[in-house]
Design a protein around this motif. Structure first.
Motif: not given
Length: 421
Positions: A326, A362, A364, A390, A392, A394
């Protein structure tokens, strides 16, 4: 005769392999003494002797130089005791200079150092001619526990810090690390805090079977070259549940590092998690078998990074995975950079480092730059077996992008940014 010829061939092969004088990685010294044991639980053993530094003249006032008292207590523990024993640093503030905690010890292993107090480094940099503050060497079984703090009091020395990464050669006088571990196996450092180191918080080299758990490593974001945990020439290093906020890489791994597992790291501020820089040294050992998972990076300048020098020496990095990461406000989230310190428009010869089997999965969160995935590999070898799955990431309401140079990664799953064109 056949046996004799075989022996000669083996001898010649060994001589050829050792002709370049490359350093040998240490082998794991016997079985892992902490395997299947709850290392988080500290139990006083029957008859365990407690050796208190205050019994040797240490004063907990933060002003008296306790170096000799600490060394006398260590001499008693390590070289004059045969049964179970531990070194106790009680509550209080203890000022000490550079010290060697050298083994092997005569007392029963693992040797335990229980730190309840606040250990402070002297501020005169000239006292650190040996290179580091607290040095632990030649141990097979060592535990540092207790919830105390090691304060490097590094602020006054930061103005003299050299940037060893940007230098054109491998000669650099780095500032002293706070905790330095060398030539040791079966080491546990747990539940302690380091603050304001002059150089690295923790330096691990030529070690095997090391566990670094529940540590809190803190320094200002502006402190130079204060890597949280720096590892080289070591095999089987496990880091879990650590919190690192510092002025350089939270964790850095360079040549000769194998079989590292990092779990539940909280990193930031800092420069993220780095493998490299690689290709800096002649006869450089490979980096292999790195697993990084379940980590968070917050307000870091970089995220997950593999970096290598152009126009330097050969090297290799392989079997590396980053998963379940994360990110919050990370400037450069995913990077392979084989033009280190030569960007943009690098005119140097391509990197001689071979990078393969690197996996990002993964990942993100948010980034502060639109280029979220930046993979720039050597045009001599390219990067082989790279996967991006995967992702993500922003950048406010604006789109994020990917760049791939001299590599053709396998992209799969959810992809934000999109795969390279």
């Amino acid at each position: 005769m056949a046996i004799a010829k075989s022996a000669v061939l083996i001898l010649l092969f060994a001589l050829v392999c050792n002709a370049n004088g490359a350093p040998k990685l240490p082998r794991i010294a016997g079985p892992d003494m902490f395997k299947n044991k709850n290392v988080a639980k500290d139990v006083l053993l029957p008859g365990e002797q407690i050796i208190n530094v205050m019994d040797f003249g240490a004063k907990p006032d933060g002003r008296f130089d306790c170096t000799q008292a600490f060394m006398d207590a260590w001499q008693k523990l390590c070289h004059q005791t045969t049964g179970p024993a531990r070194l106790l640093i009680p509550e209080g503030r203890f000022l000490v200079s550079s010290m060697y905690f050298s083994g092997p010890c005569t007392c029963q292993t693992p040797v335990t150092i229980q730190v309840k107090g606040y250990v402070m480094a002297t501020t005169d940099i000239s006292e650190y001619e040996n290179g580091d503050w607290l040095m632990f060497e030649k141990h097979n079984g060592l535990k540092i526990i207790g919830g105390g703090t090691f304060d490097g009091q590094g602020k006054k020395s930061w103005e003299y810090s050299e940037n060893c990464e940007s230098g054109a050669d491998s000669v650099c006088a780095r500032n002293p690390s706070s905790l330095f571990f060398s030539d040791s196996s079966n080491v546990v450092v747990q539940g302690i805090r380091t603050a304001n180191p002059k150089g690295f918080h923790i330096f691990v080299t030529k070690c095997t079977n090391v566990r670094l758990r529940k540590l809190k490593l803190v320094a200002p974001e502006t402190s130079p070259n204060t890597d949280g945990i720096h590892v080289s020439h070591s095999d089987t290093v496990i880091m879990s549940r650590n919190t690192i906020a510092t002025g350089d890489d939270c964790i850095s791994m360079i040549q000769g590092v194998k079989n590292v597992f990092i779990n539940r790291l909280k990193c930031g501020p800092g420069h993220g998690i780095s493998i490299g820089s690689l290709g800096k040294y002649q006869n450089e050992e490979e980096v292999r078998g790195i697993r990084i998972q379940n980590c968070s990076l917050i307000n870091t300048t970089n995220g997950l990074r593999v970096k290598a020098w152009p126009d330097r020496f050969a090297g290799a990095a392989s079997d590396i995975s980053f998963s379940n990461i994360n990110m919050q406000n990370v400037r450069n989230p995913i990077i392979i950079d084989q033009e280190y310190e030569c960007y943009p428009d690098c005119k140097k010869k391509p990197s001689l480092v071979r990078i393969q089997n690197v996996h990002f999965q993964n990942v993100k969160g948010t980034t502060t730059s639109p280029l979220a995935v930046d993979l720039r590999c050597s045009k001599l070898f390219g990067c082989q077996g790279v996967t991006v799955r995967d992702i993500d990431l922003k950048f406010g309401d604006a789109p994020t992008t990917s760049r791939c140079v001299n590599t053709q990664p396998l992209f799969a799953g959810l992809l934000m940014p999109p795969a390279c064109a």
